[in-house]
Design a protein around this motif. Structure first.
Motif, PDB file in Angstrom:
ATOM      1  N   ARG A  34       6.941  36.643  26.462  1.00  0.00           N
ATOM      2  CA  ARG A  34       8.204  36.531  27.188  1.00  0.00           C
ATOM      3  C   ARG A  34       8.744  35.118  27.017  1.00  0.00           C
ATOM      4  NH1 ARG A  34       9.864  39.135  31.950  1.00  0.00           N
ATOM      5  NH2 ARG A  34      12.116  38.758  32.239  1.00  0.00           N
ATOM      6  N   THR A  35      10.047  35.020  26.794  1.00  0.00           N
ATOM      7  CA  THR A  35      10.627  33.692  26.608  1.00  0.00           C
ATOM      8  C   THR A  35      12.029  33.640  27.183  1.00  0.00           C
ATOM      9  OG1 THR A  35      11.101  31.944  24.985  1.00  0.00           O
ATOM     10  CG2 THR A  35      11.605  34.193  24.324  1.00  0.00           C
ATOM     11  N   LEU A  46      12.371  27.073  23.809  1.00  0.00           N
ATOM     12  CA  LEU A  46      11.810  28.388  24.127  1.00  0.00           C
ATOM     13  C   LEU A  46      10.877  28.234  25.320  1.00  0.00           C
ATOM     14  CD1 LEU A  46      10.906  29.567  20.487  1.00  0.00           C
ATOM     15  CD2 LEU A  46      13.026  29.970  21.757  1.00  0.00           C
ATOM     16  N   SER A  48       8.485  29.698  28.482  1.00  0.00           N
ATOM     17  CA  SER A  48       7.500  30.776  28.579  1.00  0.00           C
ATOM     18  C   SER A  48       7.416  31.271  30.012  1.00  0.00           C
ATOM     19  CB  SER A  48       6.124  30.282  28.128  1.00  0.00           C
ATOM     20  OG  SER A  48       5.607  29.341  29.048  1.00  0.00           O
ATOM     21  N   LEU A  54       7.383  27.000  24.407  1.00  0.00           N
ATOM     22  CA  LEU A  54       6.750  27.592  23.234  1.00  0.00           C
ATOM     23  C   LEU A  54       7.384  27.079  21.938  1.00  0.00           C
ATOM     24  CD1 LEU A  54       6.627  31.308  24.461  1.00  0.00           C
ATOM     25  CD2 LEU A  54       4.626  29.862  24.078  1.00  0.00           C
ATOM     26  N   THR A  55       8.332  26.183  22.055  1.00  0.00           N
ATOM     27  CA  THR A  55       9.193  25.807  20.937  1.00  0.00           C
ATOM     28  C   THR A  55       8.417  25.367  19.705  1.00  0.00           C
ATOM     29  OG1 THR A  55      10.667  24.972  22.679  1.00  0.00           O
ATOM     30  CG2 THR A  55      11.306  24.556  20.397  1.00  0.00           C
ATOM     31  N   GLU A  78      11.915  38.539  24.338  1.00  0.00           N
ATOM     32  CA  GLU A  78      10.500  38.612  23.973  1.00  0.00           C
ATOM     33  C   GLU A  78      10.339  38.152  22.526  1.00  0.00           C
ATOM     34  OE1 GLU A  78       6.885  40.514  25.934  1.00  0.00           O
ATOM     35  OE2 GLU A  78       8.949  40.283  26.614  1.00  0.00           O
TER      36      GLU A  78
END
Length: 352
Positions: A34-35, A46, A48, A54-55, A78
């Motif tokens: 999930r982002t 990005l 989380s 999450l980049t 997602e």
């Protein structure tokens, strides 16, 4: 970065229900990371589910987002990896790696895709207070020119179609559907949606256990299934027990404890042995300090567990204890008992 909705934002969540509620809007439930995507020109972040970026792990996706999304927007979606006609969870988890060189290599070998399913902001406009029906229309318009690897999730108000999706899309690696009230606003970190996931049962051999992190009581049961070549494959764990029950289980399992040298998983600590078999891991890839050693048990005890779906030869998520099966011969606990979803081309889902 200057957006009307700024990071971090905790994603809106869903609560589990048994049946698909008729609330006007149903989507596939994507099995990925999930982002929340924040884009302000050339700046992309990005987020989380735990609000940590999450980049750095998906540089190729950052570039695709800049190519296929509005210049200033905030999206909920997602991150997934598509291999052939199926979602690939293992390939996705492998992308979380501390080494920059490894990240770059995996970005080339297993590029990620984004499936967007909500629009939180566009330009200078904060849309979180708008109803879903408006956010969905704006999302479809905003990403109308986007193409792979950036997608808008399909959605339906037709309950017959929603039930077909629930059955068919599992064959492409999806794990259910999500229903969202059309008049609902975006509510970060609130379970304001409904999810319906697959649940099946399997009879598994209990071949070991791990201690609880507090010590002295059971943490999880290690589950196995026999394959066609006579190997006991480690398929997952069952771990949801009340604390009092965890203590009692240690006493109940004591007569089955054995030396690892006489066990089907005797080679669990040998990395080469994992190449052809699923064995309990010696080191967690998420936490190198986490001890994943186990206490071996003679493979004589059978337990029935509930699971949602398989990822290759193992349970995708932690299995849920249902009951002991003293009537079941452990030798009959094979993969043959498992229901195999009909294959379904992922392109047909994304093309929806």
């Amino acid at each position: 970065m200057r957006l009307p909705v700024m990071p971090p934002v905790a994603p809106m969540l869903a609560r589990s229900v048994k049946d698909i509620p008729d609330v006007g809007h149903v989507e596939p439930k994507w099995d990925g990371f999930r982002t929340i995507v924040f884009r302000d020109g050339d700046e992309v972040e990005l987020g989380s589910r735990n609000e940590k970026p999450l980049t750095r792990y998906f540089p190729e996706l950052v570039e695709q987002i800049k190519a296929h999304t509005p210049d200033r927007c905030v999206l909920d979606g997602e991150i997934v990896i598509v291999e052939g006609d199926h979602l690939a969870w293992d390939a996705l988890t492998n992308r979380i790696h501390p080494a920059a060189s490894r990240v770059r290599l995996l970005a080339e070998q297993t590029p990620a895709s984004l499936v967007a399913f909500d629009l939180l902001a566009l330009g200078d406009e904060d849309l979180m207070g708008a109803p879903l029906r408006d956010r969905r229309r704006r999302l479809v318009d905003a990403l109308g020119e986007a193409h792979s690897p950036v997608h808008v999730t399909p959605a339906t108000a037709d309950m017959d179609e929603a039930h077909r999706w629930f059955t068919q899309f599992e064959g492409a690696g999806l794990d259910g559907v999500v229903a969202k009230p059309l008049d609902g606003t975006y509510q970060p970190d609130k379970r304001a949606m409904f999810k319906v996931k697959h649940e099946r049962t399997a009879d598994c051999v209990v071949a070991g256990f791990r201690w609880h992190k507090t010590g002295g009581i059971l943490g999880s049961l290690l589950l196995g299934l026999w394959d066609d070549e006579g190997h006991l494959q480690h398929v997952g764990v069952a771990a949801s027990f009340p604390m009092a029950r965890r203590a009692a289980l240690i006493e109940e399992l004591a007569p089955l404890r054995t030396d690892v040298g006489d066990h089907p998983w005797a080679q669990w600590a040998d990395s080469d042995a994992h190449a052809g078999n699923r064995l309990p891991g010696a080191v967690s890839r998420w936490n190198a300090t986490k001890d994943l050693s186990f206490e071996p048990l003679r493979p004589e005890l059978v337990v029935e567990v509930a699971y949602d779906h398989m990822e290759g030869t193992r349970f995708r998520h932690t299995a849920q204890f249902r009951r002991w099966r003293p009537d079941r011969d452990p030798a009959t606990c094979t993969y043959a008992q498992l229901e195999t979803p009909v294959r379904f081309d992922l392109a047909d889902v994304l093309g929806g």
